[in-house]
Design an enzyme around this catalytic site. Sequence first.
Site, short mmCIF file in Angstrom:
data_model
loop_
_atom_site.label_atom_id
_atom_site.label_comp_id
_atom_site.label_asym_id
_atom_site.label_seq_id
_atom_site.Cartn_x
_atom_site.Cartn_y
_atom_site.Cartn_z
N LEU A 1 0.88 -1.17 0.00
CA LEU A 1 0.00 0.00 0.00
C LEU A 1 0.91 1.21 0.00
CD1 LEU A 1 -2.75 -0.96 2.62
CD2 LEU A 1 -3.06 -0.71 0.15
N ASP A 2 0.62 2.20 -0.83
CA ASP A 2 1.52 3.34 -0.92
C ASP A 2 1.39 4.25 0.30
OD1 ASP A 2 -0.62 5.14 -1.37
OD2 ASP A 2 -0.53 4.84 -3.52
N LEU A 3 2.21 5.27 0.33
CA LEU A 3 2.33 6.15 1.50
C LEU A 3 0.98 6.68 1.98
CD1 LEU A 3 4.21 7.88 3.40
CD2 LEU A 3 4.12 9.64 1.62
N SER B 1 -2.07 5.52 1.27
CA SER B 1 -3.16 4.55 1.29
C SER B 1 -3.25 3.89 2.66
CB SER B 1 -2.97 3.49 0.21
OG SER B 1 -3.01 4.08 -1.08
#
Length: 255
Positions: A108-110, A112
């Site tokens: 999951l990106d920063l 999210s």
Amino acid sequence: MSEDTRGERIAKWLARSGVASRRDAERMIEEGRVRLNGQTVTHPATFVAQGDIVQADDTVVAGAERTRLWRYHKPDGLVTTHRDPEGRRTVFAAMPEDMPRVISIGRLDLNSEGLLLLTNDGALARQLELPSNGWLRRYRVRVFGVVDEAQLAALAGGSVFDGVRYGPITAALDSRKGDNAWLTVSLREGKNREIRKVMSGLNLHVSRLIRTSYGPFQLGVLPRGALEEVSPRVLRDQLPKADSKDTAPRTRRKD
């Protein structure tokens, strides 16, 4: 001589020990960060036999334990990596002190949030990330802009934005208030930041993205920042479904 007789390839052994995915373990070997019985390993086809001592980044690796899986409610503001060149706080730095070394299944990106699966078994992580498993990932997505429901429905047939082809995405409007709307978005395989890029292609800005499920595993009511181990029984029951396109648990259900 069979692999069973010689032992196990060191990249696979490191992955099963939770040090890294097999691909990352091979990269560690290329970088000279792995030693076997005091000697730097230079090739991923090196075998580990019983009694051998393996070191990764100067730390002795204990070897494979039983496969374990955790559900983690990732808050925004953390990056899903063990080492961040920009010095940002990572998911793994946020783990309890008694947590064994784990790797994530997908990322999951920063910015999210939501369900992130963690495991001590790199081989399992690789298996569950494979698109061929067909595991559904489901998200709640808040967007800003004018939502065209016909455009959302068309995403089910695949789409192309900025020259990049994306696979089928199921997206439905849940609620709308002014220029803000909540969507439920599901996909079976995803490129980096795919949902954000596809929504941008529809002139929608994603202001919040929460993964609510990954295959049969649900975020449920797990509090933000909380970690919970999946019981061995549930793990045994669910893992065979990785080979099935129908991943919806009966009467329950599920990135």
